[in-house]
Design a protein around this motif. Structure first.
Motif, PDB file in Angstrom:
ATOM      1  N   LYS A   1      14.788  18.577 -15.608  1.00  0.00           N
ATOM      2  CA  LYS A   1      14.884  18.496 -14.318  1.00  0.00           C
ATOM      3  C   LYS A   1      16.186  18.565 -13.728  1.00  0.00           C
ATOM      4  CE  LYS A   1      13.468  15.581 -10.548  1.00  0.00           C
ATOM      5  NZ  LYS A   1      14.815  15.482  -9.669  1.00  0.00           N
ATOM      6  N   PHE A   2      17.136  17.627 -14.187  1.00  0.00           N
ATOM      7  CA  PHE A   2      18.280  17.876 -13.529  1.00  0.00           C
ATOM      8  C   PHE A   2      19.302  18.872 -14.300  1.00  0.00           C
ATOM      9  CE2 PHE A   2      17.441  13.197 -12.873  1.00  0.00           C
ATOM     10  CZ  PHE A   2      17.483  13.345 -11.497  1.00  0.00           C
ATOM     11  N   GLU A   3      18.739  19.121 -15.641  1.00  0.00           N
ATOM     12  CA  GLU A   3      19.456  20.471 -16.118  1.00  0.00           C
ATOM     13  C   GLU A   3      19.172  21.669 -15.527  1.00  0.00           C
ATOM     14  OE1 GLU A   3      17.518  18.109 -17.423  1.00  0.00           O
ATOM     15  OE2 GLU A   3      17.567  18.121 -19.781  1.00  0.00           O
ATOM     16  N   LEU A   4      18.112  21.797 -15.185  1.00  0.00           N
ATOM     17  CA  LEU A   4      17.713  23.153 -14.619  1.00  0.00           C
ATOM     18  C   LEU A   4      18.046  23.347 -13.106  1.00  0.00           C
ATOM     19  CD1 LEU A   4      15.777  25.661 -14.633  1.00  0.00           C
ATOM     20  CD2 LEU A   4      13.965  24.064 -13.603  1.00  0.00           C
ATOM     21  N   GLU A   5      18.010  22.074 -12.392  1.00  0.00           N
ATOM     22  CA  GLU A   5      18.694  21.983 -10.928  1.00  0.00           C
ATOM     23  C   GLU A   5      20.217  22.474 -10.986  1.00  0.00           C
ATOM     24  OE1 GLU A   5      18.409  17.929  -9.371  1.00  0.00           O
ATOM     25  OE2 GLU A   5      16.289  18.365  -9.155  1.00  0.00           O
ATOM     26  N   ASP A   6      20.754  22.084 -12.129  1.00  0.00           N
ATOM     27  CA  ASP A   6      22.547  22.472 -12.153  1.00  0.00           C
ATOM     28  C   ASP A   6      22.439  23.907 -12.421  1.00  0.00           C
ATOM     29  OD1 ASP A   6      23.180  20.025 -11.527  1.00  0.00           O
ATOM     30  OD2 ASP A   6      23.733  19.423 -13.430  1.00  0.00           O
ATOM     31  N   GLN A   7      21.713  24.545 -13.192  1.00  0.00           N
ATOM     32  CA  GLN A   7      21.690  26.104 -13.686  1.00  0.00           C
ATOM     33  C   GLN A   7      21.513  26.758 -12.473  1.00  0.00           C
ATOM     34  OE1 GLN A   7      23.010  27.199 -16.612  1.00  0.00           O
ATOM     35  NE2 GLN A   7      23.247  24.920 -17.081  1.00  0.00           N
ATOM     36  N   ILE A   8      20.288  26.475 -11.682  1.00  0.00           N
ATOM     37  CA  ILE A   8      19.707  27.072 -10.480  1.00  0.00           C
ATOM     38  C   ILE A   8      20.948  27.084  -9.377  1.00  0.00           C
ATOM     39  CG2 ILE A   8      18.250  27.300  -8.526  1.00  0.00           C
ATOM     40  CD1 ILE A   8      16.073  26.379 -10.598  1.00  0.00           C
ATOM     41  N   ALA A   9      21.653  25.841  -9.399  1.00  0.00           N
ATOM     42  CA  ALA A   9      22.673  25.703  -8.194  1.00  0.00           C
ATOM     43  C   ALA A   9      23.736  26.677  -9.010  1.00  0.00           C
ATOM     44  CB  ALA A   9      22.901  24.298  -8.051  1.00  0.00           C
ATOM     45  N   ALA A  10      24.093  26.682  -9.999  1.00  0.00           N
ATOM     46  CA  ALA A  10      25.266  27.502 -10.525  1.00  0.00           C
ATOM     47  C   ALA A  10      25.159  29.116 -10.301  1.00  0.00           C
ATOM     48  CB  ALA A  10      25.648  27.282 -11.943  1.00  0.00           C
ATOM     49  N   ALA A  11      23.853  29.514 -10.655  1.00  0.00           N
ATOM     50  CA  ALA A  11      23.343  30.601 -10.243  1.00  0.00           C
ATOM     51  C   ALA A  11      23.241  31.147  -9.019  1.00  0.00           C
ATOM     52  CB  ALA A  11      22.039  31.026 -10.915  1.00  0.00           C
ATOM     53  N   LYS A  12      23.158  30.315  -7.912  1.00  0.00           N
ATOM     54  CA  LYS A  12      23.175  30.400  -6.488  1.00  0.00           C
ATOM     55  C   LYS A  12      24.737  30.682  -6.089  1.00  0.00           C
ATOM     56  CE  LYS A  12      18.901  28.790  -5.229  1.00  0.00           C
ATOM     57  NZ  LYS A  12      18.192  27.470  -4.302  1.00  0.00           N
ATOM     58  N   LYS A  13      25.710  29.760  -6.837  1.00  0.00           N
ATOM     59  CA  LYS A  13      26.998  29.697  -6.334  1.00  0.00           C
ATOM     60  C   LYS A  13      27.766  31.081  -7.081  1.00  0.00           C
ATOM     61  CE  LYS A  13      30.772  26.663  -5.840  1.00  0.00           C
ATOM     62  NZ  LYS A  13      31.233  25.522  -5.796  1.00  0.00           N
ATOM     63  N   PHE A  14      27.217  31.342  -8.235  1.00  0.00           N
ATOM     64  CA  PHE A  14      27.704  32.689  -8.747  1.00  0.00           C
ATOM     65  C   PHE A  14      27.326  34.035  -7.684  1.00  0.00           C
ATOM     66  CE2 PHE A  14      27.611  30.591 -13.065  1.00  0.00           C
ATOM     67  CZ  PHE A  14      29.103  30.460 -13.202  1.00  0.00           C
ATOM     68  N   ALA A  15      25.988  33.973  -7.354  1.00  0.00           N
ATOM     69  CA  ALA A  15      25.538  35.013  -6.358  1.00  0.00           C
ATOM     70  C   ALA A  15      26.461  35.265  -5.101  1.00  0.00           C
ATOM     71  CB  ALA A  15      23.931  34.570  -6.101  1.00  0.00           C
ATOM     72  N   SER A  16      27.064  34.222  -4.952  1.00  0.00           N
ATOM     73  CA  SER A  16      27.723  34.050  -3.418  1.00  0.00           C
ATOM     74  C   SER A  16      29.015  34.662  -3.765  1.00  0.00           C
ATOM     75  CB  SER A  16      28.014  32.716  -2.930  1.00  0.00           C
ATOM     76  OG  SER A  16      28.933  32.022  -3.708  1.00  0.00           O
ATOM     77  N   TYR A  17      29.477  35.021  -5.048  1.00  0.00           N
ATOM     78  CA  TYR A  17      30.715  35.690  -5.410  1.00  0.00           C
ATOM     79  C   TYR A  17      30.568  37.057  -4.920  1.00  0.00           C
ATOM     80  CZ  TYR A  17      32.125  31.660  -8.144  1.00  0.00           C
ATOM     81  OH  TYR A  17      32.195  30.310  -8.677  1.00  0.00           O
TER      82      TYR A  17
END
Length: 723
Positions: A563-579
């Motif tokens: 649950k939390f592990e996935l939330e962090d990977q999705i949030a990281a991917a979204k942050k990378f997507a903003s680069y």
């Protein structure tokens, strides 16, 4: 030098540099050993503390020797044994010295059973006389010298035997052992895999008591794997494998008394459905320490058993809302006080208790973790350990007194430092690496860490790598969901911040794991360099649930794996997507084992951000995995059904939108191919298209011959075609 010649030299050097950097890495080079690091041979310190021994294989002559080297000079002094001079052994693959170093157990014809277990033909070599004695004509497991080296205890077909080396007489300690029913002195599959040990018997210091654990696995469900091989009809491997919520083997503790020739079963107390993850004799030959843990693994008792009276008393109890980790750090001092490591203050630290379990002192403390306990120097009253005091991605070696004073940092370079100490703690061999430096080995003084001599480095590897112009592995942190998470990123060598690049994320994410560390390249890192050459950016983020940042950070995933592990990977991917330099429509993720569980969840639950995923040997439902690992973090499916099902990818197949590659070995005894087959069926019934591959007769590591090359070629082509 004339100016014209200087200019010519400069131009040639520049041309050479450009040419050198144009050399591109290939998959064949990654998997044929081109970039292998030179390692220091596995060594063991002799009791004198000034010498160590190394197992050397002479491939040209087909022989094996155990050679003695001087710590200070590094020069070879002599050979303890050389198979070239033995009549009955051409070569041997393993060895074990007796405590007094007068005899050596030599292992031959080894046959692997599971990850840690094997059986083989063993011989005893007498160092003084040069004589060789076969322990048994049968293939046996875990032969172990008695303290005075007069006897060898071993296991054959689930029963314990003792051989008297002087008379050759063999006595049988147990007689009820039977495959898939009763095991004596050897752990069952799940103990071996999850508690990390095979030999479940121990000699006491005087050699008159043998403690052992018995496993009654009659009621444990069997698991069967097809083995295709090369014959007309395939075979099968059947073994007991307790899946989450199902029956475990019933364990019991026994003491065999050699003088009386009888066995006593020890009543450990009023426990039901429990584990015995460790037994160890104290320095008192009549007192055995036993660790007993409840099935939830959040209550651990350290019990002292008196071998004469059979009395069992709890000397230490440790509880945790989530779970208590099992380690091999328990060390008994001369007065039978003991060293213990614990997360009881929120970080893993070292504690000193007296022989009755009363706390004498918390030796280390701070917002950092002790990551390795190396041992105790009685003469200097000093403990040696490794820790993250200089950052969770780094490791350093320290010494400290048992009163918590005189702490000394024994390593001085930022990166990953580990130590191998001589028997008397005079020296230690320091292994060092960081993201720019492959393994370097130095001999150091254990008092102050000063370098005594350089042993080995990998400068040749660095020189070879220069021709490829590899991109740096950039360590940093990223703020995700209120936490500063460790991360690394590899960019193309010709990176242009004004361009858009596809991104491939890698993660493992399992409880207490670490994928972001200040260490040199491994095989996957070279693969990432290949992908970077193809124009991809690769990144890894260690999210919540990973290790070395305190117990709360690690244990937040309790009862909710994924649950939390996935939330962090999705949030990281979204942050990378903003680069600006990341193409938000081309973000992929991959992982192996727990990482495959995560990458599969990511392409399903994170389908708005991930367009590609690769899962190798994934868990697809924690209901399919073993009791000890799974219930440690999830309790049982009966108690926590929603925790199991809401985060299992097998229940979210309808969400698949992107490109998905699923890979498994058919003979995976750890994460069964059942996981993949059940997911395949669910995807088929949801009419979802995907790619998949099964590697026949390959286990959880999926290797052997060209297997790894084939797998990584498949993954590379999939990424290049789809991302």
């Amino acid at each position: 030098m004339r100016l014209s010649n200087m200019l010519l030299a400069f131009l040639l050097a520049g041309t050479s540099a450009v040419y050198a950097q144009e050399k591109e890495i290939t998959l064949e080079e990654i998997w044929n050993g081109t970039f292998s690091q030179e390692r220091l041979e596995s060594l063991r310190s002799l009791n004198n503390g000034t010498e160590y021994i190394v197992l050397n294989q002479n491939r040209e002559q087909g022989s094996t020797s155990i050679d003695v080297y001087d710590y200070k000079s590094g020069s070879k002094k002599r050979s303890l044994v050389d198979s070239e001079k033995l009549d009955d052994i051409a070569r041997f693959g393993s060895y074990e010295l007796s405590d007094n170093e007068n005899k050596i157990l030599l292992g031959t014809e080894s046959e692997q059973i599971f990850r840690r277990s094997s059986r083989g033909i063993y011989y005893v070599y007498d160092v003084k006389s040069g004589s060789l004695t076969k322990v048994s004509d049968k293939k046996i497991q875990e032969p172990t010298f008695s303290p005075d080296a007069s006897k060898v205890a071993f296991v054959h077909e689930n029963n314990i035997f003792i051989k008297d080396l002087a008379t050759g007489a063999e006595s049988q300690v147990t007689a009820d052992g039977k495959k898939n029913e009763i095991i004596n002195g050897i752990t069952d599959w799940v103990y071996e895999e999850e508690f990390g040990f095979v030999r479940a018997f121990q000699w006491n210091a005087t050699g008159d008591h043998l403690a052992y654990i018995k496993f009654d696995e009659i009621n444990v469900q069997e698991f069967s794997m097809d083995l295709y091989g090369e014959e007309l009809y395939p075979g099968a491997s059947t073994f007991k494998y307790p899946k989450a919520g199902e029956e475990n083997a019933i364990v019991s503790l026994h003491l065999y008394h050699l003088q009386e020739g009888n066995t006593t079963e020890i009543n450990l107390g009023d426990y039901q459905d429990f584990y015995i993850p460790r037994i160890k004799w104290t320095n008192d030959p009549e007192i055995l320490s036993v660790q007993v843990m409840n099935r939830h693994q959040n209550n651990l008792d350290l019990i002292f058993v008196n071998a004469r009276t059979n009395e069992a008393r709890v000397v230490l109890n440790e509880t945790d809302e989530a779970y208590v980790d099992i380690t091999d750090n328990l060390t008994f001092l001369k007065d039978n006080s003991f060293i213990w490591t614990s997360e009881q203050d929120g970080y893993n630290h070292i504690y000193h208790y007296n022989k009755n379990g009363k706390l004498l002192n918390q030796i280390t403390q701070g917002d950092w973790e002790v990551t390795r306990y190396y041992g105790f120097n009685e003469g200097r009253n000093t403990i040696y350990y490794q820790s993250t005091e200089n950052g969770s991605v780094n490791r350093d070696v320290y010494s400290i007194r048992t009163n918590g004073k005189n702490k000394t940092r024994l390593t001085d370079r930022e990166g990953t430092n580990s130590a191998d100490f001589s028997a008397d703690f005079t020296y230690f061999i320091n292994t060092f690496s960081n993201t720019e430096t492959p393994a370097e080995y130095t001999l150091r003084d254990a008092k102050n860490g000063k370098v005594v001599r350089e042993i080995k480095d990998n400068k040749k590897l660095l020189q070879k790598s220069e021709a490829y112009g590899f991109s740096p592995k950039e360590l940093s942190t990223i703020e995700i969901n209120g936490n500063e998470l460790n991360m690394w990123m590899i960019k193309p060598a010709d990176f242009d911040e004004n361009k858009k690049y596809p991104l491939l994320m890698f993660q493992y994410s399992g409880p207490g794991s670490q994928s972001v560390s200040n260490t040199y390249f491994n095989s996957n890192d070279y693969w990432y360099q290949l992908l970077a050459n193809e124009g991809y950016i690769i990144a890894t983020v260690d999210g919540r649930g990973t290790g070395y940042k305190g117990a709360a950070f690690k244990k937040v995933t309790q009862k909710e794996l994924g649950k939390f592990e996935l939330e962090d990977q999705i949030a990281a991917a979204k942050k990378f997507a903003s680069y600006d330099y990341i193409d938000e429509d081309r973000i992929g993720i991959w992982g192996w084992s727990y990482g495959g569980f995560m990458s599969t969840n990511a392409i399903l639950k994170g389908n708005e951000v991930f367009s590609l995923a690769i899962a190798v040997a994934p868990v697809t439902s924690w209901r399919f995995y073993d009791t000890i690992y799974t219930e440690r973090y999830m309790t049982t499916p009966q108690e926590n059904p929603s925790g199991y099902d809401e985060n299992s990818p097998i229940n979210h197949v309808e969400k698949l939108k992107g490109d998905y590659l699923l890979v498994h070995g058919s003979a995976d005894d750890n994460v069964h191919v059942q996981n993949t087959m059940r997911l395949i069926e669910a995807l088929v019934q949801a009419n979802k298209q995907f790619d998949w591959a099964i590697y026949p007769d390959k286990n959880h590591g999926i290797y052997g011959g060209n297997t790894r090359l084939h797998l990584y070629t498949k993954m590379t082509n999939f990424i290049k075609e789809k991302l």
